[in-house]
Design an enzyme around this catalytic site. Sequence first.
Site, PDB file in Angstrom:
ATOM      1  N   SER A  19      10.824  -6.886  -8.127  1.00 45.82           N
ATOM      2  CA  SER A  19      10.260  -7.715  -9.177  1.00 45.82           C
ATOM      3  C   SER A  19      11.398  -8.173 -10.074  1.00 45.82           C
ATOM      4  O   SER A  19      12.349  -7.431 -10.302  1.00 45.82           O
ATOM      5  CB  SER A  19       9.245  -6.908  -9.981  1.00 45.82           C
ATOM      6  OG  SER A  19       9.104  -7.457 -11.281  1.00 45.82           O
TER       7      SER A  19
ATOM      8  N   GLU B  20       0.948  -8.265   2.237  1.00 44.01           N
ATOM      9  CA  GLU B  20       0.045  -9.136   1.472  1.00 44.01           C
ATOM     10  C   GLU B  20      -0.088 -10.506   2.131  1.00 44.01           C
ATOM     11  O   GLU B  20      -1.168 -11.090   2.165  1.00 44.01           O
ATOM     12  CB  GLU B  20       0.561  -9.283   0.037  1.00 44.01           C
ATOM     13  CG  GLU B  20       0.499  -7.969  -0.739  1.00 44.01           C
ATOM     14  CD  GLU B  20       1.334  -8.043  -2.010  1.00 44.01           C
ATOM     15  OE1 GLU B  20       0.870  -8.654  -2.975  1.00 44.01           O
ATOM     16  OE2 GLU B  20       2.446  -7.490  -2.029  1.00 44.01           O
TER      17      GLU B  20
ATOM     18  N   HIS C 139     -16.209   4.210   2.721  1.00 42.98           N
ATOM     19  CA  HIS C 139     -16.352   3.688   1.350  1.00 42.98           C
ATOM     20  C   HIS C 139     -15.058   3.865   0.547  1.00 42.98           C
ATOM     21  O   HIS C 139     -15.094   3.902  -0.683  1.00 42.98           O
ATOM     22  CB  HIS C 139     -17.508   4.362   0.599  1.00 42.98           C
ATOM     23  CG  HIS C 139     -18.777   4.454   1.384  1.00 42.98           C
ATOM     24  ND1 HIS C 139     -19.812   3.553   1.264  1.00 42.98           N
ATOM     25  CD2 HIS C 139     -19.170   5.350   2.338  1.00 42.98           C
ATOM     26  CE1 HIS C 139     -20.793   3.879   2.093  1.00 42.98           C
ATOM     27  NE2 HIS C 139     -20.432   4.963   2.759  1.00 42.98           N
TER      28      HIS C 139
ATOM     29  N   LYS D 194       9.771  -1.829  -9.167  1.00 43.05           N
ATOM     30  CA  LYS D 194       8.806  -2.308  -8.175  1.00 43.05           C
ATOM     31  C   LYS D 194       9.387  -2.423  -6.765  1.00 43.05           C
ATOM     32  O   LYS D 194      10.534  -2.802  -6.587  1.00 43.05           O
ATOM     33  CB  LYS D 194       8.255  -3.690  -8.583  1.00 43.05           C
ATOM     34  CG  LYS D 194       7.326  -3.678  -9.781  1.00 43.05           C
ATOM     35  CD  LYS D 194       6.054  -2.869  -9.568  1.00 43.05           C
ATOM     36  CE  LYS D 194       5.030  -3.602  -8.737  1.00 43.05           C
ATOM     37  NZ  LYS D 194       4.447  -4.746  -9.437  1.00 43.05           N
TER      38      LYS D 194
END
Length: 471
Positions: free
Chosen positions: A290, A303, A169, A296
């Site tokens: 970024s 992704e 979980h 970043k």
Amino acid sequence: MNDTPTSPPNPPGANPQWGGRFVGGPAAVMLDINASIGFDRKLWRQDIAGSRAHAAMLAKAGIIGAADEGAIASGLDAIAAEIEAGRFPFEEALEDIHMNIEARLAERIGEAGRRLHTARSRNDQVATDFRLWVRDAIDGIDAQAADVMRALATRAAAHAADPMPGFTHLQTAQPVTFGHHLLAYVEMLARDRGRLADCRRRLNECPLGAAALAGTSFPIDRAMTAGALGFDRPAANSLDAVSDRDFALEFLAAAAISAMHLSRFAEEVVIWCSAPYRFIRLSDAFTTGSSIMPQKRNPDAAELVRAKTGRITGALVGLLTVMKGLPLAYAKDMQEDKEGVFDAAAAWALGLAATAGMVRDLTPDTARMRALAGSGFATATDLADWLVRVLRLPFRDAHHVTGRLVALAEAKGVDLAGLSLAEMQGVEAGITADVFAVLSVEASVASRTSYGGTAPANVAAAAARWIEALG
Ligand code: ARG
């Protein structure tokens, strides 16, 4: 085909490959919707290999002369060289790769080239070409999947004993080792490869010689063409041979399942890289910055691996939908079988390559993983197991006692090992100081020696087995 040397010339605009029956050319939109050359040119190698095998068989069976076969073979060589060099005059009016090559052959070698299409049809031709293409794709992807497994198993061996939090979980569950976690993906990829192998085995029957749908009256030798193209045998039913695309569907199903596996790993990479976790770091080679937030480091490759699942699963659903309810045998609907497969294969290959790259690139923060492995009362099960083993409590009672100890520790703001013996005995009088030995993360993982469990010795042995098996 009645396009013999003595046929009258075709009407202007009519497809020269079907000549006589047609008096006019296609509408512009008919050309647009009908042509597949824009994408099926990818099949050129397979188409030439199929034609070569077919011509050799026709000659051996005495259906065409040896001189014609020689001319066809060298004509096909020349065409292959033209395509390779980017000099082949692809024509949309010729619809697909099969007719482009055949027309070019006739242009180059004349009559012999116009004999090649004896005892075959584009229906068995495309089914053969596409199987050959998928078979090559399977072999390439299988090698790439093996490479990802090798990368994972190598890192697993190095981190067989490094603890990390194990989750269910996405909540801290029990400590595991980082190596154990990585080997879980090795098992998944092994099954992905098993699915590819199954698909390849069933795919490897040759449709060539099924002709349009019914077989042919010529004395062809289907076993010969099947053998020449590396198939195990000719497909047994001519209708089935030209009309099923289950091999492409199996490939896409294997792709979709594997992409799902890769997406889970990619998601974990994304989570592990995030500031609250910081389990791993990816180098500049696998991150992007970024344009506005200078701090970043985005795990874009992970992704995108996660996202490729969408187009791959889309290709599977797309082709299932195209095939559903099609009457036998061939229908032009089936021309829609290729783009999704090409796209899915490319996305799968890219996803595997990026995953292998990330696995080799990442730097685990083993100290941080170790620290977090012990948080969240991760060794509560070890405490319950101790109560069962030493005090002979039924597991359900041990679970209850442990739950009360966790609640007590939580209220006091300590972990389980931070409770005093007296506090523990206040909940269960039989507890002795020995209990503390099972509350450490190291003791917890070391105790999981059951087959397939996370004990470092198990993990090291499993990693070594995989490294050996993968060569
Ligand atoms: N371009 C077609 C395809 O990809 C080739 C087969 C066409 N056969 C036919 N009878 N029209 O499916």
